[in-house]
Design an enzyme around this catalytic site. Structure first.
Site, PDB file in Angstrom:
ATOM      1  N   GLY A 101       0.869   2.114 -17.055  1.00  0.00           N
ATOM      2  CA  GLY A 101       1.434   1.116 -17.957  1.00  0.00           C
ATOM      3  C   GLY A 101       2.923   0.983 -17.761  1.00  0.00           C
ATOM      4  O   GLY A 101       3.476   1.412 -16.739  1.00  0.00           O
TER       5      GLY A 101
ATOM      6  N   GLY B  52       6.810   1.630 -19.426  1.00  0.00           N
ATOM      7  CA  GLY B  52       7.660   2.266 -20.415  1.00  0.00           C
ATOM      8  C   GLY B  52       8.770   1.317 -20.787  1.00  0.00           C
ATOM      9  O   GLY B  52       8.766   0.140 -20.436  1.00  0.00           O
ATOM     10  N   GLY B  53       9.765   1.849 -21.520  1.00  0.00           N
ATOM     11  CA  GLY B  53      10.850   1.004 -21.963  1.00  0.00           C
ATOM     12  C   GLY B  53      11.671   0.443 -20.823  1.00  0.00           C
ATOM     13  O   GLY B  53      12.253  -0.634 -20.925  1.00  0.00           O
TER      14      GLY B  53
ATOM     15  N   VAL C   8       4.984   2.768 -15.010  1.00  0.00           N
ATOM     16  CA  VAL C   8       4.560   4.164 -14.982  1.00  0.00           C
ATOM     17  C   VAL C   8       3.233   4.269 -14.235  1.00  0.00           C
ATOM     18  O   VAL C   8       2.292   3.515 -14.512  1.00  0.00           O
ATOM     19  CB  VAL C   8       4.414   4.733 -16.404  1.00  0.00           C
ATOM     20  CG1 VAL C   8       4.100   6.225 -16.344  1.00  0.00           C
ATOM     21  CG2 VAL C   8       5.695   4.497 -17.206  1.00  0.00           C
TER      22      VAL C   8
ATOM     23  N   LYS D   5       7.483   7.402 -12.839  1.00  0.00           N
ATOM     24  CA  LYS D   5       8.070   6.223 -13.474  1.00  0.00           C
ATOM     25  C   LYS D   5       9.142   5.650 -12.566  1.00  0.00           C
ATOM     26  O   LYS D   5      10.061   6.363 -12.151  1.00  0.00           O
ATOM     27  CB  LYS D   5       8.670   6.602 -14.835  1.00  0.00           C
ATOM     28  CG  LYS D   5       9.222   5.432 -15.644  1.00  0.00           C
ATOM     29  CD  LYS D   5       9.661   5.936 -17.023  1.00  0.00           C
ATOM     30  CE  LYS D   5      10.231   4.829 -17.878  1.00  0.00           C
ATOM     31  NZ  LYS D   5      10.640   5.318 -19.221  1.00  0.00           N
TER      32      LYS D   5
ATOM     33  N   ASP E 257      14.021   5.428 -30.884  1.00  0.00           N
ATOM     34  CA  ASP E 257      12.845   4.550 -30.848  1.00  0.00           C
ATOM     35  C   ASP E 257      11.578   5.334 -31.188  1.00  0.00           C
ATOM     36  O   ASP E 257      10.557   5.210 -30.514  1.00  0.00           O
ATOM     37  CB  ASP E 257      12.718   3.893 -29.473  1.00  0.00           C
ATOM     38  CG  ASP E 257      11.830   2.645 -29.493  1.00  0.00           C
ATOM     39  OD1 ASP E 257      11.628   2.072 -30.581  1.00  0.00           O
ATOM     40  OD2 ASP E 257      11.347   2.244 -28.422  1.00  0.00           O
TER      41      ASP E 257
END
Length: 373
Positions: free
Chosen positions: A19, A21-22, A26, A41, A134
């Site tokens: 998926g 990340g910020g 990843v 990542k 966050d």
């Protein structure tokens, strides 16, 4: 630069996409020599990310490199591949707290256990000058061993470093953002405490403390509206828990818990009387987002308790030893497991399965030798 499945990246082979990340994509990767699976990542392309985001990615690596805590996903390595900065992290398998709270019915003592683990991680980070900024259910992974792991330090800051975001700009997720962040002030450890309060309020009551149909309305609610006390949303919540959550949600940072450790201590002081009540009320339920209500998981064992056998177990002694590793939820767990166990050895083995770290499991199992008969 995006990587493809089967591509070799340094000493790693990409085996899947996990998926985003910020700050980047990843991947699941396998080390070509050790065959250990890890999370890789990679920063998004420079055209999409920009110079500031590149600096944030480097800062995330540097901050994580200074942290080592069982409830924080750990950094293993970092390197450049064809000019692309790559971070290699612990591969955390499980579900996010968001997915788990929506798709399953989490026992309330378990919610408190996860929250205490997150607060322990934050206390550790805060003591080293790191503010996450966050904290939210999607950034907390619940592992297959039922351990909470705090993820994504992509917008974290060090209190000793310069702020990348210009004054007056916000970073973070609006629903979990503290009033001072909304006002454009620099986030502090108290901002993380506020976010944990929002998260705990939401999971226990099924609603967010700050309401609104738009981001603007939600921000205004954070700034000026006092949340409905959790105990008014669900009267079955103990007052001490409701008070602790409201203290974490104070508008003025000075009125919140002084540290994450203080918040954790307040939660740890709640459950004994709360758990005793749950044990005497096995059908009690509470609200959860999108699903109405959920059972607390105290409804009893599928098998009938063997009362004489259970009475012979030193339950208080086992509970006290288990609580060292998993906290107050040990009281509920031991009493749930005991009727299923043929002897004290089985009880210790079953209880040990709920301790996240192997070294702690072994310490707990060795402690059986000191149990009273």
């Amino acid at each position: 630069m995006a990587f493809e499945i089967g591509q070799r990246v340094g000493d790693y082979e990409i085996v899947g996409i996990l998926g985003k990340g910020g700050l980047g994509q990843v991947y699941e990767a396998s080390h070509v020599i050790s065959q250990r699976r890890e999370a890789l990542k990679a920063l998004l392309t420079q055209e999409r990310s920009g110079e500031e985001v590149g600096e944030r990615f480097r800062r995330e690596i540097q901050l994580l490199g200074a942290l080592s805590h069982p409830n924080i996903a750990s950094l293993h390595n970092a390197f450049y591949h064809d000019g692309q900065l790559v971070m290699v992290m612990e591969l955390v398998k499980g579900k996010t707290l968001r997915d788990k709270s929506v798709r399953t019915r989490i026992p309330v003592p378990q919610v408190l256990q996860y929250t205490c683990q997150v607060l322990s991680a934050l206390d550790y980070a805060h003591q080293r000058g790191v503010v996450h900024r966050d904290v939210k259910p999607t950034n907390i992974m619940i592992t297959e061993n039922d351990q909470a792991k705090l993820l994504d330090f992509g917008i974290a800051i060090s209190e000793r470093s310069a702020e990348l975001t210009a004054p007056g700009f916000m970073v973070g997720s609006v629903s979990y953002m503290s009033p001072e962040q909304i006002a454009g002030d620099k986030a502090t450890s108290k901002s993380d405490i506020y976010a944990v309060g929002v998260m705990l309020y939401e999971i226990l009551t099924g609603r967010l403390p700050a309401k609104g149909e738009s981001n603007f309305e939600i921000m205004r609610s954070h700034l000026s509206e006092r949340p409905v006390p959790p105990q008014e949303v669900d009267p079955r919540l103990p007052q001490s828990l409701s008070v602790a959550i409201l203290k974490a949600l104070e508008k003025d940072p000075a009125d919140r818990f002084a540290t994450a450790r203080d918040f954790l201590a307040a939660l740890e002081a709640i459950p004994q009387t709360f758990i005793d009540e749950l044990l005497s009320s096995p059908t009690r339920t509470m609200a959860v987002p999108s699903s109405g209500s959920f059972n607390l998981g105290i409804s009893g064992s599928p098998s009938q308790p063997r009362s004489s056998q259970v009475a012979a177990f030193p339950l208080d002694d086992v509970t006290k030893k288990l609580a060292v590793f998993i906290g107050p939820i040990a009281s509920v767990l031991v009493r749930k497991l005991a009727p299923k166990c043929a002897n004290l050895d089985d009880l210790y083995k079953e209880a040990a399965m709920h301790i996240p770290a192997e070294v702690d499991r072994q310490r707990f199992l060795r402690s059986k030798g000191t149990s009273r008969p």
